[in-house]
Design a protein around this motif. Sequence first.
Motif, PDB file in Angstrom:
ATOM      1  N   ASP A   1       0.890  -1.230   0.080  1.00  0.00           N
ATOM      2  CA  ASP A   1      -0.136  -0.026  -0.235  1.00  0.00           C
ATOM      3  C   ASP A   1       0.941   1.115   0.157  1.00  0.00           C
ATOM      4  N   VAL A   2       1.206   1.625  -1.056  1.00  0.00           N
ATOM      5  CA  VAL A   2       2.333   2.695  -1.345  1.00  0.00           C
ATOM      6  C   VAL A   2       2.080   4.074  -0.446  1.00  0.00           C
ATOM      7  N   GLU A   3       0.723   4.284  -0.076  1.00  0.00           N
ATOM      8  CA  GLU A   3       0.243   5.300   0.698  1.00  0.00           C
ATOM      9  C   GLU A   3       0.677   5.185   2.213  1.00  0.00           C
ATOM     10  N   ASN A   4       0.617   3.931   2.737  1.00  0.00           N
ATOM     11  CA  ASN A   4       0.780   3.583   4.224  1.00  0.00           C
ATOM     12  C   ASN A   4       2.230   2.832   4.312  1.00  0.00           C
ATOM     13  N   GLU A   5       2.596   2.372   3.475  1.00  0.00           N
ATOM     14  CA  GLU A   5       3.793   1.625   3.747  1.00  0.00           C
ATOM     15  C   GLU A   5       5.108   2.037   4.049  1.00  0.00           C
ATOM     16  N   PHE A   6       5.503   3.220   3.405  1.00  0.00           N
ATOM     17  CA  PHE A   6       6.829   3.847   3.874  1.00  0.00           C
ATOM     18  C   PHE A   6       6.930   4.852   4.781  1.00  0.00           C
ATOM     19  N   ARG A   7       8.148   4.882   5.542  1.00  0.00           N
ATOM     20  CA  ARG A   7       7.965   5.920   6.507  1.00  0.00           C
ATOM     21  C   ARG A   7       8.675   7.238   6.031  1.00  0.00           C
TER      22      ARG A   7
END
Length: 59
Positions: free
Chosen positions: A30-36
């Motif tokens: 989930d590109v919007e939530n995956e990355f910090r």
Amino acid sequence: MLDEMMKKVFPVEEERKAEGRCPFCGKQIDVENEFRDEISKREFGISGMCQSCQDDFFN
Ligand SMILES: [Zn+2]
């Protein structure tokens, strides 16, 4: 052209990337939530790796 080559060399990984999944663990990303942060997001754009695989890979 390069894409075609990659498909031949890494068929499974390329297929996963095309489906929006991590090429290493197969997790749906989930590109919007995956990355910090933006750096991790940019790395995803290059390698397609999820956050935890990036952590493993770079640490
Ligand atoms: Zn992963």
